[in-house]
Scaffold this motif. Structure first.
Motif, PDB file in Angstrom:
ATOM      1  N   LEU A 118      46.772  54.698  66.786  1.00  0.00           N
ATOM      2  CA  LEU A 118      45.666  54.071  66.055  1.00  0.00           C
ATOM      3  C   LEU A 118      44.761  55.095  65.391  1.00  0.00           C
ATOM      4  CD1 LEU A 118      44.746  51.274  68.596  1.00  0.00           C
ATOM      5  CD2 LEU A 118      45.647  50.918  66.295  1.00  0.00           C
ATOM      6  N   GLY A 119      44.661  56.262  65.986  1.00  0.00           N
ATOM      7  CA  GLY A 119      43.817  57.298  65.403  1.00  0.00           C
ATOM      8  C   GLY A 119      44.524  58.181  64.401  1.00  0.00           C
ATOM      9  N   LEU A 120      45.767  57.848  64.061  1.00  0.00           N
ATOM     10  CA  LEU A 120      46.567  58.727  63.202  1.00  0.00           C
ATOM     11  C   LEU A 120      46.967  58.066  61.891  1.00  0.00           C
ATOM     12  CD1 LEU A 120      48.859  60.223  65.998  1.00  0.00           C
ATOM     13  CD2 LEU A 120      46.924  61.334  64.868  1.00  0.00           C
ATOM     14  N   GLY A 121      46.170  57.070  61.452  1.00  0.00           N
ATOM     15  CA  GLY A 121      46.429  56.515  60.127  1.00  0.00           C
ATOM     16  C   GLY A 121      46.854  55.065  60.115  1.00  0.00           C
ATOM     17  N   ALA A 122      46.477  54.282  61.111  1.00  0.00           N
ATOM     18  CA  ALA A 122      46.831  52.859  61.127  1.00  0.00           C
ATOM     19  C   ALA A 122      46.052  52.106  60.053  1.00  0.00           C
ATOM     20  CB  ALA A 122      46.546  52.256  62.498  1.00  0.00           C
ATOM     21  N   SER A 123      46.627  51.036  59.553  1.00  0.00           N
ATOM     22  CA  SER A 123      45.971  50.221  58.532  1.00  0.00           C
ATOM     23  C   SER A 123      44.808  49.447  59.136  1.00  0.00           C
ATOM     24  CB  SER A 123      46.965  49.228  57.923  1.00  0.00           C
ATOM     25  OG  SER A 123      47.354  48.268  58.897  1.00  0.00           O
ATOM     26  N   LEU A 124      43.947  48.943  58.273  1.00  0.00           N
ATOM     27  CA  LEU A 124      42.814  48.142  58.728  1.00  0.00           C
ATOM     28  C   LEU A 124      43.297  46.930  59.526  1.00  0.00           C
ATOM     29  CD1 LEU A 124      39.713  47.521  58.594  1.00  0.00           C
ATOM     30  CD2 LEU A 124      40.235  46.116  56.594  1.00  0.00           C
ATOM     31  N   GLU A 125      44.354  46.284  59.059  1.00  0.00           N
ATOM     32  CA  GLU A 125      44.858  45.095  59.732  1.00  0.00           C
ATOM     33  C   GLU A 125      45.325  45.423  61.152  1.00  0.00           C
ATOM     34  OE1 GLU A 125      44.582  44.485  55.563  1.00  0.00           O
ATOM     35  OE2 GLU A 125      45.681  46.048  56.672  1.00  0.00           O
ATOM     36  N   ARG A 126      46.010  46.560  61.319  1.00  0.00           N
ATOM     37  CA  ARG A 126      46.477  46.937  62.655  1.00  0.00           C
ATOM     38  C   ARG A 126      45.312  47.333  63.551  1.00  0.00           C
ATOM     39  NH1 ARG A 126      52.023  47.246  63.440  1.00  0.00           N
ATOM     40  NH2 ARG A 126      51.282  47.097  65.583  1.00  0.00           N
TER      41      ARG A 126
ATOM     42  N   ASP B 222      45.008  44.372  75.492  1.00  0.00           N
ATOM     43  CA  ASP B 222      44.624  44.227  76.890  1.00  0.00           C
ATOM     44  C   ASP B 222      44.108  45.526  77.500  1.00  0.00           C
ATOM     45  OD1 ASP B 222      45.334  41.556  76.904  1.00  0.00           O
ATOM     46  OD2 ASP B 222      47.365  41.941  77.662  1.00  0.00           O
ATOM     47  N   HIS B 223      44.423  46.655  76.887  1.00  0.00           N
ATOM     48  CA  HIS B 223      44.120  47.950  77.504  1.00  0.00           C
ATOM     49  C   HIS B 223      42.902  48.606  76.866  1.00  0.00           C
ATOM     50  CE1 HIS B 223      47.720  48.255  80.088  1.00  0.00           C
ATOM     51  NE2 HIS B 223      48.249  47.475  79.166  1.00  0.00           N
ATOM     52  N   LEU B 224      42.036  49.108  77.730  1.00  0.00           N
ATOM     53  CA  LEU B 224      40.774  49.709  77.317  1.00  0.00           C
ATOM     54  C   LEU B 224      40.970  50.825  76.301  1.00  0.00           C
ATOM     55  CD1 LEU B 224      37.618  50.058  77.942  1.00  0.00           C
ATOM     56  CD2 LEU B 224      38.366  51.875  79.488  1.00  0.00           C
ATOM     57  N   ALA B 225      41.879  51.750  76.572  1.00  0.00           N
ATOM     58  CA  ALA B 225      42.051  52.914  75.701  1.00  0.00           C
ATOM     59  C   ALA B 225      42.427  52.494  74.287  1.00  0.00           C
ATOM     60  CB  ALA B 225      43.116  53.852  76.267  1.00  0.00           C
ATOM     61  N   VAL B 226      43.226  51.447  74.162  1.00  0.00           N
ATOM     62  CA  VAL B 226      43.660  50.993  72.840  1.00  0.00           C
ATOM     63  C   VAL B 226      42.482  50.390  72.083  1.00  0.00           C
ATOM     64  CG1 VAL B 226      45.259  49.478  71.605  1.00  0.00           C
ATOM     65  CG2 VAL B 226      45.985  50.605  73.729  1.00  0.00           C
ATOM     66  N   ARG B 227      41.682  49.578  72.769  1.00  0.00           N
ATOM     67  CA  ARG B 227      40.520  48.981  72.104  1.00  0.00           C
ATOM     68  C   ARG B 227      39.507  50.054  71.695  1.00  0.00           C
ATOM     69  NH1 ARG B 227      40.626  45.809  76.591  1.00  0.00           N
ATOM     70  NH2 ARG B 227      38.406  46.026  77.098  1.00  0.00           N
ATOM     71  N   VAL B 228      39.290  51.020  72.558  1.00  0.00           N
ATOM     72  CA  VAL B 228      38.357  52.106  72.218  1.00  0.00           C
ATOM     73  C   VAL B 228      38.860  52.887  71.013  1.00  0.00           C
ATOM     74  CG1 VAL B 228      37.436  54.318  73.021  1.00  0.00           C
ATOM     75  CG2 VAL B 228      37.364  52.322  74.519  1.00  0.00           C
ATOM     76  N   ALA B 229      40.161  53.178  70.975  1.00  0.00           N
ATOM     77  CA  ALA B 229      40.723  53.898  69.827  1.00  0.00           C
ATOM     78  C   ALA B 229      40.554  53.094  68.549  1.00  0.00           C
ATOM     79  CB  ALA B 229      42.200  54.204  70.075  1.00  0.00           C
ATOM     80  N   ALA B 230      40.722  51.771  68.637  1.00  0.00           N
ATOM     81  CA  ALA B 230      40.544  50.914  67.456  1.00  0.00           C
ATOM     82  C   ALA B 230      39.093  50.916  66.995  1.00  0.00           C
ATOM     83  CB  ALA B 230      41.004  49.493  67.767  1.00  0.00           C
ATOM     84  N   VAL B 231      38.157  50.822  67.930  1.00  0.00           N
ATOM     85  CA  VAL B 231      36.726  50.861  67.578  1.00  0.00           C
ATOM     86  C   VAL B 231      36.387  52.170  66.885  1.00  0.00           C
ATOM     87  CG1 VAL B 231      34.392  50.993  68.542  1.00  0.00           C
ATOM     88  CG2 VAL B 231      35.985  49.257  69.376  1.00  0.00           C
ATOM     89  N   ASN B 232      36.842  53.280  67.437  1.00  0.00           N
ATOM     90  CA  ASN B 232      36.534  54.588  66.852  1.00  0.00           C
ATOM     91  C   ASN B 232      37.143  54.743  65.462  1.00  0.00           C
ATOM     92  OD1 ASN B 232      35.142  55.274  69.172  1.00  0.00           O
ATOM     93  ND2 ASN B 232      36.848  56.400  70.076  1.00  0.00           N
ATOM     94  N   ALA B 233      38.386  54.302  65.308  1.00  0.00           N
ATOM     95  CA  ALA B 233      39.047  54.446  64.011  1.00  0.00           C
ATOM     96  C   ALA B 233      38.400  53.551  62.961  1.00  0.00           C
ATOM     97  CB  ALA B 233      40.534  54.123  64.142  1.00  0.00           C
ATOM     98  N   LEU B 234      38.003  52.346  63.328  1.00  0.00           N
ATOM     99  CA  LEU B 234      37.320  51.464  62.384  1.00  0.00           C
ATOM    100  C   LEU B 234      35.991  52.082  61.955  1.00  0.00           C
ATOM    101  CD1 LEU B 234      38.070  48.008  64.017  1.00  0.00           C
ATOM    102  CD2 LEU B 234      38.682  48.661  61.674  1.00  0.00           C
TER     103      LEU B 234
END
Length: 382
Positions: free
Chosen positions: A102-110, A118-130
């Motif tokens: 998620l921190g390496l170039g995922a699209s806005l939709e992803r 379900d996993h904390l680390a994934v949600r945190v990575a999404a928040v930071n990348a957004l």
């Protein structure tokens, strides 16, 4: 050392460490490759030997964190040639790999879809990348998700990011954030991103020695090395003052909070092996246990930190001490922020700190720890 040296580093020598059995060796080597590739200091046959070794570590590795580290190293080495690997990693079964992708170039939709992972680390990575995208659609996505986020700590992370993007001081009520983001034009970008990580908190939340408690899944790491036992002008030791501050904090925690205590000297001294509900009975037991501690010795923060990360339920670590580790092998102020970030990012864990010193080096180091992990740093006069 090889991750930080200012000079040419042989990538072929580093990939030989990928044959080691212990994953910390592999992750250290991959971290060094990642950093030196970004700095354009990596030498050797990068495409013929280094890249294939990284792909093997990513695709066939048994340790999920090694696979995530290999993906970061691959993108640092060859961003354009790693796009398909990143896209595939977004659907990987391993949370650390998805978080890395998620921190390496995922699209806005992803990124938006990952907010419901379900996993904390994934949600945190999404928040930071957004937040890093600094766009109106990202601001709207964060504002919309604030209402449904289940982790109190992630809610505050979203608030921090929205405060930084907007310059506003709203808190966890999603309505003003939704109204603000709805007013942004589609091509809006902030003129200047503000600093995140304010000390705002809900009026009724607990605090520990001046640090707001922004989580319901906390482990307290409390330094019991020599400086905590020196008597002050009134004859009280810092430990005696911490006893009082901890009592005031734990007794105010809501019962839906889960917590643990890990004081440390040369070794960590855990109260329990995992988080416990903050019932009156448990908090009374924990306080009696902590107040009776007489342990002294050097302070090895690093081992206590690693032990705390073994609990998969924790999302916040709070360190109280002078911030200067005096034991173990990880004690250098300048290296701690990077090392702590490396370990915490696969878990999405925030590291808060309460410094009982005004030493500039300590404040700089632990301030950087907060910035890199989404944590806070305050100083306290004990």
């Amino acid at each position: 050392a090889l991750a930080r040296v200012e000079g040419v580093v042989d990538g072929e020598a580093l990939i030989r460490l990928l044959s080691e059995k212990e994953s910390p060796w592999k992750r250290a080597a991959l971290h060094a490759i990642e950093r030196q590739a970004v700095a354009d200091h990596l030498a050797g046959d990068l495409q013929g030997k280094v890249r294939p070794a990284l792909e093997k570590a990513h695709k066939r590795g048994r340790d999920d964190r090694v696979r995530a580290a290999a993906l970061r190293a691959l993108v640092a080495l060859d961003p354009g040639g790693s796009v398909q690997l990143v896209l595939a990693a977004l659907d990987d079964s391993a949370p650390p790999v998805r978080a890395a992708a998620l921190g390496l170039g995922a699209s806005l939709e992803r990124l938006v879809a990952a907010l419901d992972d379900d996993h904390l680390a994934v949600r945190v990575a999404a928040v930071n990348a957004l937040a890093d995208s600094q766009s109106a659609p990202a601001a709207r996505a964060l504002s919309a998700h604030l209402e449904g986020e289940v982790s109190l700590r992630v809610q505050w992370r979203i608030v921090d990011q929205l405060q930084a993007l907007s310059g506003l001081a709203h808190r966890r009520d999603p309505r003003p954030w939704q109204a603000w983001s709805a007013d942004r034009a589609q091509d809006w970008h902030p003129e200047k991103r503000k600093d995140s990580g304010s000390a705002s908190r809900d009026d009724q939340s607990a605090a520990f020695a001046g640090l707001p408690i922004l989580s319901e899944r906390i482990t307290f790491l409390i330094d019991l090395s020599g400086s905590m036992w020196k008597p002050g002008a009134n004859g009280q030791t810092r430990k005696a003052v911490v006893d009082v501050q901890l009592r005031q904090c734990l007794e105010k925690l809501p019962e839906n909070t889960r917590f643990n205590l890990i004081p440390y000297t040369a070794v960590p001294i855990p109260w329990k092996d995992k988080l416990q509900p903050a019932t009156k009975r448990n908090t009374a037991k924990a306080l009696k246990w902590f107040e009776s501690r007489k342990d002294q010795g050097t302070g090895d923060f690093w081992e206590a930190f690693l032990l705390a990360l073994e609990d998969p339920a924790v999302d916040t670590l709070i360190m109280l001490g002078d911030g200067a580790p005096s034991g173990g092998v990880r004690f250098h102020f300048g290296l701690l922020p990077g090392l702590i970030e490396r370990e915490a990012r696969d878990r999405g864990v925030a590291v808060d700190s309460i410094l009982v010193t005004n030493l500039r080096m300590a404040k700089d180091a632990w301030g950087a720890v907060g910035e890199r992990t989404g944590g806070r740093m305050v100083t306290a006069d004990l």
